[in-house]
Design an enzyme around this catalytic site. Structure first.
Site, PDB file in Angstrom:
ATOM      1  N   SER A  44       0.798  -1.127   0.115  1.00  0.00           N
ATOM      2  CA  SER A  44      -0.012  -0.058  -0.110  1.00  0.00           C
ATOM      3  C   SER A  44       0.889   1.210  -0.093  1.00  0.00           C
ATOM      4  O   SER A  44       0.607   2.374  -0.160  1.00  0.00           O
ATOM      5  CB  SER A  44      -0.873  -0.015   1.398  1.00  0.00           C
ATOM      6  OG  SER A  44      -0.150  -0.318   2.354  1.00  0.00           O
ATOM      7  N   GLU A 180      -9.049  -9.774   4.246  1.00  0.00           N
ATOM      8  CA  GLU A 180      -9.259  -8.546   3.928  1.00  0.00           C
ATOM      9  C   GLU A 180     -10.970  -8.071   3.276  1.00  0.00           C
ATOM     10  O   GLU A 180     -10.963  -9.109   2.300  1.00  0.00           O
ATOM     11  CB  GLU A 180      -8.257  -7.649   2.908  1.00  0.00           C
ATOM     12  CG  GLU A 180      -8.496  -6.310   2.641  1.00  0.00           C
ATOM     13  CD  GLU A 180      -7.299  -5.659   1.945  1.00  0.00           C
ATOM     14  OE1 GLU A 180      -6.406  -6.260   1.921  1.00  0.00           O
ATOM     15  OE2 GLU A 180      -7.601  -4.614   1.478  1.00  0.00           O
TER      16      GLU A 180
HETATM   17  O1  KIV Z   1      -0.313  -3.390   1.706  1.00  0.00           O
HETATM   18  C1  KIV Z   1      -1.227  -3.341   2.514  1.00  0.00           C
HETATM   19  O2  KIV Z   1      -1.215  -2.069   3.581  1.00  0.00           O
HETATM   20  C2  KIV Z   1      -1.944  -4.494   3.128  1.00  0.00           C
HETATM   21  C3  KIV Z   1      -2.822  -4.356   4.342  1.00  0.00           C
HETATM   22  C4  KIV Z   1      -4.074  -3.590   4.020  1.00  0.00           C
HETATM   23  C5  KIV Z   1      -3.155  -5.795   4.826  1.00  0.00           C
HETATM   24  O3  KIV Z   1      -1.826  -5.555   2.302  1.00  0.00           O
END
Ligand code: KIV
Length: 270
Positions: A44, A180
């Protein structure tokens, strides 16, 4: 000593597991100081820090750099590095090399794979080689072009498939499982069906732990999904501070005398 994967695993059903993302040293230090069990260096980072509109462009090098920074600032938490899109799953040797970099070069304690039928064997291989794997089912943002960002596991068939995949990844050696954006009742069923801890994001209260993107949790993001609670308003605090700085420079109030040093012997340079 940092938290170990065995300690995280042992918390399943005993104590809630706390997990937050971090992508830089300052944030990791703050997260770690608050006693969060697991820091996820999430891909992310692509959306939150790199300005991409999905996680797909994130590279192994970018993940390694972010992971190194987080590891340098973390004393107690378990650090998990996310494996970015297409860095795993198509070629076992390459997948292991890429995941190995996160442990060997960047200092992570484990990796996270967005999981599916194609990651069961890979999870087993990595686990046997000493790379602890956190699995991830439900909404897997690297599949945005197939799934969008919709809630997953919303039909009987999809929920059963998720449960089977959760069991398969547990058997393959995954030490924990992120769920998720899935219905809370499905997440509760999955949690009851496996011994490894489930860590939910938009998956209701019955998971063994919870994870949020740190920018969402502290109120830095300009948009958050409906399942997020903002526990602060960092965006407003930063906006106010930046505006106050601009005003102070433009008005001549900053820098003031206390911010300046005058060297006595250098009164006349010319
Ligand atoms: O990349 C991320 O932040 C994630 C979380 C949302 C679990 O995979």
């Amino acid at each position: 000593m940092p938290t170990t994967v065995r300690e995280v695993r042992a918390k399943a059903g005993e104590e809630p597991i706390t997990m937050l993302t971090a992508y830089d040293a300052v944030t990791a230090e703050l997260v770690d100081e608050q006693g969060i069990d697991v820091i996820l260096v999430g891909d992310s980072v692509g959306n939150t820090k790199l300005g991409y509109d999905s996680t797909l462009p994130v590279t192994v090098d970018q993940m390694a750099t972010a992971t190194e920074a987080v590891v340098r600032a973390t004393e107690d938490a378990l650090v998990v590095a996310d494996m970015p899109f297409l860095s795993y799953g198509h070629d076992e040797t390459k997948s292991v090399e890429n995941a190995g970099r996160m442990l060997k070069e960047a200092g992570a304690h484990a990796v996270k794979l967005e999981s599916g039928p194609h990651t069961v064997e890979l999870t087993e291989t990595m686990t046997q080689l000493g790379i602890p794997v956190m699995a991830h089912l439900g909404l897997t943002p690297q599949r945005v072009n197939q799934l969008g960002y919709a809630r997953q596991g919303t039909t009987q068939e999809a929920a059963e498939e998720m449960l089977e995949l959760a069991r398969a990844h547990e058997e393959a050696g995954a030490f924990s499982l992120v769920l998720e954006h899935v219905p809370a009742n499905v997440a509760a069923d999955v949690t009851g069906a496996v011994d490894i801890p489930t860590i939910g994001i938009g998956a209701g209260p019955d998971c063994d732990g919870q994870v949020l993107v740190v920018d969402d949790a502290v109120g830095l993001s300009d948009w958050t999904p409906s399942f997020v609670e903002e526990f602060g308003n960092v965006r407003e605090a930063m906006t106010d501070a930046i505006g106050a700085y601009r005003d102070a420079v433009e008005s001549g109030e900053f820098p003031a005398e206390e911010h300046s040093h005058v060297e006595g012997d250098l009164d006349t340079l010319y």
